[in-house]
Design a protein around this motif. Sequence first.
Motif: not given
Ligand code: CMP
Length: 148
Positions: A10, A50, A53, A58, A62, A92, A103, A110-111, A113, A115-116
């Motif tokens: 990321k 995404y 989600h 968020f 994101l 995560t 991580r 959490i944002e 982080n 890598i995905h």
């Molecule tokens: P990722 O593996 O890219 O998949 C979805 C992403 O949403 C996750 O990593 C986090 O970076 C983000 N994410 C998940 N939960 C939250 C949250 N509660 N607040 C903000 N970002 C989030």
Amino acid sequence: MQERTLVLVKPDGVKRRLVGEVLRRFEAKGLKLVGLKMLSLSKEEAEKHYSVHKERPFFRDLVNYITSSPIIAMILEGNNALSVVRNICGSTDGSKAAPGTIRGDFSISIEKNIIHASDSQESYNHEFPIFFKNSELLSFEYGDEVLF
Ligand code: CMP
């Protein structure tokens, strides 16, 4: 079972010059790198990536974040690659991820982080065509497969 998974480094991972470190960890594990590119994701592509989600509070942040700066996309192949890669990434939330994971070692957020990684075969099937065409995956042998 031989599997493929999608990994993204990321914007925070790229800007913190962690691309080499991330790749090093996957290579050292014995995963095979069969596709690799650097790109800027469009809003539409990010929303699709995404989409699971989209009802979450968020979601907009994101999408804005992942489109804010270039990312790396790669396809890794290997025995149980989906779960192997998720374990190397760590949980995560970087503030809770175990030390020794990507991580856990490099993120406290959490944002941001780093890598995905695809979390299932179904996710991989959804995510793969956003980043790669089949023709962009390369078929080759390292020559040392017997060691892994
Ligand atoms: P990722 O593996 O890219 O998949 C979805 C992403 O949403 C996750 O990593 C986090 O970076 C983000 N994410 C998940 N939960 C939250 C949250 N509660 N607040 C903000 N970002 C989030």
